[in-house]
Design an enzyme around this catalytic site. Structure first.
Site, PDB file in Angstrom:
ATOM      1  CG  HIS A 157      -1.877   0.891   1.170  1.00 55.58           C
ATOM      2  ND1 HIS A 157      -1.972   2.300   1.581  1.00 55.58           N
ATOM      3  CD2 HIS A 157      -3.281   0.595   0.738  1.00 55.58           C
ATOM      4  CE1 HIS A 157      -3.103   2.779   1.059  1.00 55.58           C
ATOM      5  NE2 HIS A 157      -3.922   1.833   0.780  1.00 55.58           N
ATOM      6  CG  ASP A 185      -8.276  -3.942  -2.665  1.00 57.30           C
ATOM      7  OD1 ASP A 185      -9.552  -3.543  -2.619  1.00 57.30           O
ATOM      8  OD2 ASP A 185      -7.535  -2.979  -3.043  1.00 57.30           O
TER       9      ASP A 185
END
Ligand SMILES: CC(C)(COP(=O)(O)OP(=O)(O)OC[C@H]1O[C@@H](n2cnc3c(N)ncnc32)[C@H](O)[C@@H]1OP(=O)(O)O)[C@@H](O)C(=O)NCCC(=O)NCCS
Length: 428
Positions: free
Chosen positions: A307, A364
């Site tokens: 991320h 996700d």
């Protein structure tokens, strides 16, 4: 001033202000630098650039903290629900019972789409991706409600309570209308006594307005996914939305831009990519170790890992990991790809490649597995992310409309050709 910074370039020193946030994050305010020195700053990808001051969401990526309006995401996930959290994200405070009732009433009254918007959704090419249809649907919705969509900031703000409820309500109807159209089916009427997610699930999968058959665990799992996606400060799609809003555009256009930005595989498309990756690993008879090796060699990426902001476990992934176990158990679904996901996570978290780069599972990684178990087609996963993110985009549109003073306009360092004369076609 004690807090001032000095930037020295060559022989010259430039005084710059320091801005401090409520959580002690600090920034050097370089807005006067070009005027003082003719220099701009350069930050490819904006990884070190604050584009605004905002009061919506706080993230500390090193510590794995996410808060909406000061409330920790884990508290909201345990005690709140998507519509209440949407109110909080948009308006800044938890609603009173009356405020929440009014908000819900507004959302529910708009569940049905105007016929011309339904026609616009049906008219999209057969192979259009549901994200393209959602963006087009939002633009058409603005056309169907021209008094909510004026591009006059004051007028758009005056009816924002209505337009925000309209958009929150109809993003799910647009998604369901497209899905049912491709199956040659209509969307059942929404049931005013059912919850936001109950209605959405019956629009997607039900036969009529009755949604009593949907197990509470399924409704709760979807509600949790939406809540966890409600905002995430200045990410690619929210920054796009704010950029469009800074030019004075209405909420419908700004959110349609946000949807387009979210579509990409490095952003909202990652939940879809995770399922594709897990299926590929499964079909190849790999237990995950071959895939991890090829990710380490840079041949592929472990989707759902890493991320831009979190250099720690994404707090949303932690919550979804246990929700994923609960939802699959309640649905009585056994998922071979969940086994692969668990193994990939376990292996990656002890592998020096991932540890050194601080690559952890992101939101996700598990959301796709739950969505698949709930029965959503893979190409709709990003649309579900968009439905969840809608209150965040609206909150940022409102923040810009209320406080933004300038159109957003980054600069660049030009690296192209110097001035050259035009050459006639026959001489090229
Ligand atoms: C999210 C993402 C785009 C963040 O990118 P970023 O902060 O720009 O990170 P970088 O691309 O600079 O990567 C830093 C290093 O980690 C590696 N890396 C990053 N994510 C990786 C992943 N998912 N799998 C394997 N390696 C990865 C990069 O190759 C790079 O290695 P290097 O230093 O040897 O060159 C990136 O981690 C990614 O592509 N993840 C997969 C897609 C995804 O899940 N996106 C959803 C985000 S919510």
């Amino acid at each position: 001033m004690e807090n001032d910074a000095t930037l020295t370039i060559g022989e010259n020193a430039y005084a710059l202000n320091i801005i401090e946030g409520t959580e002690s994050e600090k920034a050097v305010d370089i807005s006067s630098l070009r005027k003082q020195s003719k220099f701009i700053t350069f930050d490819d990808g904006y990884g070190n650039t604050g584009s605004c001051e905002s009061s919506v969401t706080f993230i500390d990526g090193d510590k794995g903290i996410l808060r909406y309006r000061g409330f920790d995401i884990a508290d909201l996930a345990t005690s709140s629900n998507f519509l209440e959290t949407s109110y909080l994200v948009i308006y800044g405070e938890l609603p009173s019972a009356n405020e929440l009732d009014l908000f819900k009433e507004r959302v529910y009254k708009f569940a049905k789409l105007p016929d011309e918007v339904i026609s616009a959704i049906h008219a999209q090419p057969k192979n259009s991706h549901p994200m393209g249809v959602l963006a087009a649907g939002l633009q058409s919705l603005g056309g169907a409600y021209p008094h909510y969509c004026t591009n006059d900031r004051k007028a758009d703000l005056d009816c924002f309570d209505e337009s925000a409820a309209l958009i929150i309500s109809t993003v799910r109807t647009i998604a369901a209308t497209r899905h049912r159209f491709l199956l040659n089916e209509g969307v059942p009427e929404s049931n005013p006594t059912a919850s936001y997610c109950q209605n959405f699930l019956s629009m997607m999968f039900g036969n009529d307005s009755s949604s009593e058959d949907i197990p509470a665990s399924v409704i709760n799992a979807l509600d949790l996914i939406f809540l966890l996606h409600a905002d995430h400060e200045q990410n690619c799609s929210t920054s796009t939305c704010r950029m469009i809003a800074s030019g004075g555009a209405n909420p419908f256009a700004s959110l349609a831009g946000g949807v387009s930005a979210l579509w990409g595989p490095l952003h909202g498309g990652a939940n879809m990519a995770v399922i594709k990756m897990l299926n590929q690993i499964h079909d190849a008879g790999d237990d995950g170790s071959r895939f991890i090796e090829s990710a380490k060699q840079g041949k592929t990426r472990l989707m759902g890992f890493g991320h831009r902001v979190y250099r720690n476990y994404d707090p949303r992934a932690k919550i979804l990991k246990s929700a994923c176990d609960d939802a699959l158990e309640a649905l009585g679904v056994s998922s071979p790809i969940l086994e692969i996901a668990r193994r990939l996570e376990e292996e990656a978290l002890k592998d020096p490649y991932f540890v050194e780069r601080k690559l952890y599972p992101n939101v996700d990684f598990y959301s796709g597995i739950i969505l698949q178990a709930l029965g959503f087609p893979t190409d709709m996963f990003t649309v579900l992310f968009a439905i969840g993110r809608t209150p965040g985009w609206l909150a940022h549109w409102k923040e810009i409309a209320e406080t933004g003073k300038k159109i957003h306009r980054p600069r660049q360092i030009y690296q192209g050709s110097p001035l050259r004369p035009y050459s006639a076609l026959e001489k090229r």
